[in-house]
Write an enzyme that holds these catalytic residues in place. Sequence first.
Site, PDB file in Angstrom:
ATOM      1  N   HIS A 162       0.831  -1.219   0.000  1.00 39.05           N
ATOM      2  CA  HIS A 162       0.000   0.000   0.000  1.00 39.05           C
ATOM      3  C   HIS A 162       0.864   1.267   0.000  1.00 39.05           C
ATOM      4  O   HIS A 162       0.429   2.313   0.454  1.00 39.05           O
ATOM      5  CB  HIS A 162      -0.935   0.043   1.222  1.00 39.05           C
ATOM      6  CG  HIS A 162      -1.662  -1.244   1.475  1.00 39.05           C
ATOM      7  ND1 HIS A 162      -2.915  -1.511   0.984  1.00 39.05           N
ATOM      8  CD2 HIS A 162      -1.274  -2.365   2.137  1.00 39.05           C
ATOM      9  CE1 HIS A 162      -3.290  -2.736   1.356  1.00 39.05           C
ATOM     10  NE2 HIS A 162      -2.306  -3.271   2.049  1.00 39.05           N
ATOM     11  N   SER A 283      14.888  21.686 -16.278  1.00 39.82           N
ATOM     12  CA  SER A 283      13.709  22.516 -16.509  1.00 39.82           C
ATOM     13  C   SER A 283      14.157  23.838 -17.092  1.00 39.82           C
ATOM     14  O   SER A 283      15.211  24.359 -16.729  1.00 39.82           O
ATOM     15  CB  SER A 283      12.986  22.741 -15.184  1.00 39.82           C
ATOM     16  OG  SER A 283      12.189  23.902 -15.247  1.00 39.82           O
ATOM     17  N   LYS A 289      16.068  21.896 -11.061  1.00 30.69           N
ATOM     18  CA  LYS A 289      15.421  20.629 -11.409  1.00 30.69           C
ATOM     19  C   LYS A 289      16.318  19.659 -12.167  1.00 30.69           C
ATOM     20  O   LYS A 289      17.085  20.044 -13.036  1.00 30.69           O
ATOM     21  CB  LYS A 289      14.173  20.882 -12.273  1.00 30.69           C
ATOM     22  CG  LYS A 289      13.021  21.533 -11.554  1.00 30.69           C
ATOM     23  CD  LYS A 289      12.435  20.669 -10.447  1.00 30.69           C
ATOM     24  CE  LYS A 289      11.675  19.475 -10.960  1.00 30.69           C
ATOM     25  NZ  LYS A 289      10.452  19.830 -11.671  1.00 30.69           N
ATOM     26  N   GLU A 296       9.893   8.354 -16.967  1.00 33.14           N
ATOM     27  CA  GLU A 296       8.563   8.947 -17.176  1.00 33.14           C
ATOM     28  C   GLU A 296       8.052   8.670 -18.585  1.00 33.14           C
ATOM     29  O   GLU A 296       6.883   8.335 -18.794  1.00 33.14           O
ATOM     30  CB  GLU A 296       8.607  10.465 -16.955  1.00 33.14           C
ATOM     31  CG  GLU A 296       8.756  10.872 -15.506  1.00 33.14           C
ATOM     32  CD  GLU A 296       8.956  12.375 -15.387  1.00 33.14           C
ATOM     33  OE1 GLU A 296       7.999  13.067 -15.046  1.00 33.14           O
ATOM     34  OE2 GLU A 296      10.076  12.864 -15.654  1.00 33.14           O
TER      35      GLU A 296
END
Length: 465
Positions: A162, A283, A289, A296
């Site tokens: 979980h 970024s 970043k 992804e």
Amino acid sequence: MTKPESKDKPWGGRFSEATDAFVERFTASISFDRRLYLHDIQGSVAHAKMLAKVGVLTEREQNDILTGLEEIKQEVEDGNFDWSVQLEDVHMNIEARLTEKIGVTGKKLHTGRSRNDQIATDIRLFLRDEIDLISAELQRLIGGLADLAEREAATIMPGFTHLQTAQPVTFGHHLLAWVEMLKRDYLRLHDCRTRVNVMPLGAAALAGTTYPIERHLTAELLGFSGIAENSLDAVSDRDFAIEFCSFASLLLMHLSRFSEELVLWTSAQFNFINLPDRFCTGSSIMPQKKNPDVPELVRGKTGRVYGDLMSLLTLMKSQPLAYNKDNQEDKEPLFDAVDTVKDCLKAYADMVPSIQTKPVFMQEAARRGFSTATDLADYLVRGGMPFRDAHEVVGKAVAFGLSEDKDLSEMSLAELQQFSAAIKADVFDVLTLEGSVQARNHLGGTAPEQVKAAVNRTRQWLQEP
Ligand code: ARG
């Protein structure tokens, strides 16, 4: 230049007006099926050799055809082949060029064959080659994961259910869970290949042919291990492409889950691993970043592969036997699935060996989450307490830990003994993370020793999957 007429087409005999220009573009497949040129030529070479063997072509005609096809292959490879939409598809483009080059003999190549069995053969030859490349890439990824698992056999991290801290596990063990998924994918691909590797040629349009063809000979020349038994099925079947896309969907689902974990773990909140800069991007607005774009994107590409599978399933569901033009729509989804799988596997096989772990943070995360609570319960059970009662005792200790901001291993013996007198000084052996993972020392368990044994079995499997 005179306007092209339908009667100029290889099938133009019964037509009296030119194809509508839009219809010509709409029905053509050359923009995407030219990718099959190599396998189309490979199939034609074998077909011509077979025709010569059974006496349908003379030795001389065969040689002219083979020389012509070889030159065409070179022209395509050199970028000198002029693909024409008027000639609709890869088959007619190549045949027309062959006739241009060697004259009337070129028109004999299509004897005893149809584009229906030809295209079915081309896709199978293409897919078989791609499967072999994908298979090798899958092995490279599995090997990379096994190496990393060996390196990280004793690195402790929290295991989750979980997404809540559950019990400590070793990172090596976690990596080997991915290995198991990928091994199943490999075996599925291998199984799929056996049904890809069946030859449709000889089915001709749908009913077979009146020429004395030798299908075994063609199959042998093309390395097919089986011959399609039924001519109607041979030209219409695309199960093998659907099977490939099913394999691809499962594989991408696995890589997507893998990606999800890498994305989480590279975040400042988890801070378990680092991906080298060469696999990340920045970024344009936030200078701090470093984004895990590769995982992804793999996660994102999973959807398109599911789409390819759905396209093919839907493409086939209402088709009466035998060949229908619908089947021309099989190529783009299949090509897309092949390309996506290859790119995603390459990305992962290249990236996995360079995953850097942050063992201190992983260990600290495991320590923080009461991950040895089950070990304490098991300790009490070994002292004679029923498991349910032990569960209750440890639950109370955890509640105390939460209020005091203390992990179980940080409590004093006296503090622990508030919950059960059965707790003795030796309890601290089981409350350590190392003790916890070491205690799960059985086949399939998380102990470092088991990880090393599983790595060895994986390496053996890779020798003979
Ligand atoms: N371009 C067609 C395809 O991809 C080749 C077979 C065409 N056959 C036909 N009878 N129109 O399926």
